[in-house]
Design a protein around this motif. Structure first.
Motif, PDB file in Angstrom:
ATOM      1  N   ALA A  86     -37.326  19.530   9.915  1.00  0.00           N
ATOM      2  CA  ALA A  86     -36.930  20.360   8.757  1.00  0.00           C
ATOM      3  C   ALA A  86     -37.620  21.729   9.028  1.00  0.00           C
ATOM      4  N   ALA A  87     -38.659  21.855   9.632  1.00  0.00           N
ATOM      5  CA  ALA A  87     -39.247  23.118   9.854  1.00  0.00           C
ATOM      6  C   ALA A  87     -38.822  24.089  10.963  1.00  0.00           C
ATOM      7  N   ASN A  88     -37.828  23.485  11.730  1.00  0.00           N
ATOM      8  CA  ASN A  88     -37.032  24.353  12.795  1.00  0.00           C
ATOM      9  C   ASN A  88     -35.942  25.160  12.145  1.00  0.00           C
ATOM     10  N   PRO A  89     -36.201  26.652  12.224  1.00  0.00           N
ATOM     11  CA  PRO A  89     -35.396  27.460  11.462  1.00  0.00           C
ATOM     12  C   PRO A  89     -33.898  27.592  11.906  1.00  0.00           C
ATOM     13  N   ARG A  90     -33.882  27.256  13.248  1.00  0.00           N
ATOM     14  CA  ARG A  90     -32.623  27.282  13.989  1.00  0.00           C
ATOM     15  C   ARG A  90     -31.452  26.253  13.511  1.00  0.00           C
ATOM     16  N   LEU A  91     -31.887  25.342  13.123  1.00  0.00           N
ATOM     17  CA  LEU A  91     -31.165  24.049  12.740  1.00  0.00           C
ATOM     18  C   LEU A  91     -30.328  24.459  11.685  1.00  0.00           C
TER      19      LEU A  91
END
Length: 212
Positions: A86-91
């Protein structure tokens, strides 16, 4: 048929055979290789993943190492910890799934234009089955970029990983791809930052899905 039929089962044993969901229950917001090695991963992605394509980030976490200046049409992550994903900005979206329990991927045939496995291949206990699934969900000629270094969680890496050197790791991943079938143009790469010894090494196995 055993999907790992060409490889002896004992090489996939691990020091810690407790459920992986327990090990990955708590998020780890850390990077597992240093900045220079991360830059080498990003450069590989720049070379192999075209802009405006759909990318599958397999065994993902809170950072994908994709080039910040490249726009992709879609990036999907699959990993073990929901908070990290959830913290991955690219997903654009993500799936929480333990590939060692369920190697089948919840995606359609030919859904993605490329896929990455970053510093995680050493934890798979059914790698041949996972790579067979990747060949299904990637379109023909799509690249798969598998990267690794000399770091790992020792208790969760498979036995074979502990007994092989860097060259052996490259050969083992190549053997996985050959056993899985459906892959071609396999490249074994040493992308370690130079000069050697000043940062983490970085190795890659790159393959493309065979025409169907």
């Amino acid at each position: 048929m055993d999907p790992n039929h060409a490889l002896p089962a004992n090489i996939f044993r691990r020091q810690d055979e407790t459920p992986d969901a327990e090990f990955y229950h708590h998020p780890r917001f850390v990077t597992h290789i240093d900045d220079a090695a991360i830059a080498a991963v990003t450069q590989l992605y720049r070379e192999y993943f075209a802009p405006d394509t759909a990318i599958l980030d397999l065994m993902s976490s809170w950072v994908s190492h994709l080039p910040a200046d490249v726009a992709y049409r879609r990036v999907v992550g699959l990993g073990m910890n929901a908070a990290e994903l959830a913290a991955n900005p690219r997903l654009e979206s993500y799936v929480v799934q333990d590939l060692n329990q369920q190697p089948s991927l919840p995606f359609q045939d030919d859904e993605f234009d490329g896929a990455a496995i970053c510093v995680s291949i050493d934890y798979l206990t059914q790698p041949v089955a996972v790579l067979r699934e990747l060949a299904r969900v990637l379109r023909p000629e799509a690249p798969l970029v598998i990267t690794f270094s000399n770091r790992c969680f020792p208790s969760k890496a498979i036995a074979a990983w502990h007994h092989l050197d860097d060259r052996g790791h490259l050969a083992l991943v190549q053997q996985y791809l050959v056993a899985a079938g459906g892959w071609q143009a396999i490249e074994l790469l040493d992308r370690s930052p130079r000069p050697p010894g000043r940062s983490d090494p970085l190795y890659a196995v790159v393959a493309r899905v065979a025409s169907r």
